[in-house]
Design an enzyme around this catalytic site. Sequence first.
Site, PDB file in Angstrom:
ATOM      1  N   GLY A 379       0.799  -1.213   0.000  1.00 38.76           N
ATOM      2  CA  GLY A 379       0.000   0.000   0.000  1.00 38.76           C
ATOM      3  C   GLY A 379       0.837   1.271   0.000  1.00 38.76           C
ATOM      4  CB  SER A 380      -0.170   4.685   1.042  1.00 36.70           C
ATOM      5  OG  SER A 380      -1.378   4.675   0.325  1.00 36.70           O
ATOM      6  CB  VAL A 381       4.474   2.020   3.343  1.00 38.21           C
ATOM      7  CG1 VAL A 381       3.601   1.977   4.575  1.00 38.21           C
ATOM      8  CG2 VAL A 381       4.467   0.686   2.602  1.00 38.21           C
TER       9      VAL A 381
END
Length: 669
Positions: A379-381
């Site tokens: 995801g957004s990491v």
Amino acid sequence: MQKKKKKSHVPFRLNALFLSVFLLFSILIFRLGYVQIVKGAEYKQTSDQTDNVTTKLDAPRGKIYDRDHRVVVNNKPVYSITYTRMQNSTAEDRLKLAEKLSHFIHKDTSEVTERDKKDFFILLHKKEVEKRITAKEKKKLNDDQIYQLELDRVTKKDLDQLTDHQLEVLAIKRELDGGYSMSPQRVKVGVTEKEIARISEHLKELPGIDIKPDAQRDYPFGNSFKGILGQVKQIPKSKMDYYLARGNDRNDLVGTSFLEEQYESVLRGKKSKIEYMTDKAGNPIGDPIEKKGERGDDLVLTVDMDFQKKVENIIESELKESKSGSFAYANRDLKEAYVTVMNPNTGEILAMAGKQYDPKTGRYKNDPYGNVYDSFAAGSVVKGATVLAGLQSGVITPNTHFYDAPLNFGDGRVMKSVENMGSIGPLTALERSSNVYMWNIAMRLAGYDYSKKRFIHENVEGAFRTLRNTYAQFGLGVPTGIDLPSEATGYHTGISDDLAQAMFFAIGQFDTYTPLQLAQYVSTIANDGYRMQPHLVKEIREPSEDPNKLGKLVTRIEPNVLNRIDMKKSDIELVQKGFRLVMSGAHGTAAPRFSHKSYLPAGKSGTAQVDIKTGMDNRTLIAYAPYKHPEVAISVVVPNVRADTPNYEIGEKVLDTYFEMKDKGEPTK
């Protein structure tokens, strides 16, 4: 008057000498004749029937300590039942011996395979199984093919007939069969006093069986971190040639996984040797002579076991609360979670913990290796790396703004961020986790002009390569270099010509990464772009005779820079600022949890959709602290959960615990 001549004594003395020599030669000739003619055949037979044999036994392995020099893996003195296989031993002999032994010892059957059971069933029911092969089949097939057909025709129903006692006999026979001629084979390590007494009373009835002092691996911290420490077993058949080429014997015990395998040459001791005479049948003659070996070198880990246990407890506590039934956790169903804690400046792993719920037992088992061998959509990491890919390629600058509003491609697809953010730059995009900003980077890399809804110069595959190559500089999708025999590198979903897939790639929903890779990635951002090689071993030391002291230092594992990312320092600093805003900014996605922390963390959270229908997501978090002078970096992965923030809760408690212990001088000694 004539004088008498004086008589000389010389002839007499010479005669006496000659006579003595004659007698001595006669005795010698007689003796030689007796030895050669009378006893020659007997002496030759005795000479032909004896041989010098040297066997070896493993010496105790080196110990393993944590960074505070507490013993994590020790050697516990035990006794083992060994079997020395004679050259004329048959399968039937070993079956009879196994049957006898089964009455004196208990043997675990968990490692018995289905193939073992089939072979055993055939041995016990030869005539019955032979009847299952027709005469026509026997004519067409060779012996190996016939036996394979016999194996195929042994059914599950047949195997279910094997009693618990028969399986125990099989488990013992399996060990007896695994031995090699004139080399002691361990049948059971760690026998009880009762078993020793029984065996001792019946040794004469058990040819080749002996009781020998031995050492068994002991774990003072129980199952904590045990999964990464590894196992010690006999050489696997698949690696036999490898070890034989390095001077090992076939019956050696070696590290077969994780640290025990990685540092086998260090931990392995110098063997003790047993020398004795045997006749040609292989039977020992006289008493053996034993030369003692030496214990292997010791390892000092980078891991702090107190901190490790606390991280494990934090994870398990969160998993248990998800099943408490309370309203606060009613929307959760946590089954597993993983945490890696790393020093971003040295690559030292301070803790590596994982927990999995076992529905069979209703308990949570340790799964630290999931940090190294399991991979997840993150995801957004990854958005920090996406921004840097855009800056490095020149498709954006630190001042580039995009308007965050739903994207409509005219084919029914609408793609948007969690909320509409208006005109934003890269700092705000990181702080508020804008999907639209990252998608604009991906579109520009692919040569797509969203304002005109068309490609200017189509290069979707190039966008994939640019993103993947940039991510790789941080350790995403490539080996981290950790000191273990192997590691997962995540799943590369390939290169697509679909623009939408490139856009999903840019927000961490395409390839998968391990928790360790995520920890290395955030560490690289934390320390200004230097990718450090993670390692679990800090020092190698000689064994000490004093159990309360460490031995002499042999090797200290120094920090190793794998690469420096090819980017401007100012660009890296921009992402660092964005990560700090995530945890401290007015709109930071993780600010409610971390803005008040005195250790000034920076990082990025992430959510990756796993199953849209069920609403299951992967929840992730990467962080480091303090922001200006980082000394610790973490990754948190909580797979397959419904909407919630367990990644924040676990990450917050881990960082809090680290700095609480640091104030006491505990985890960084």
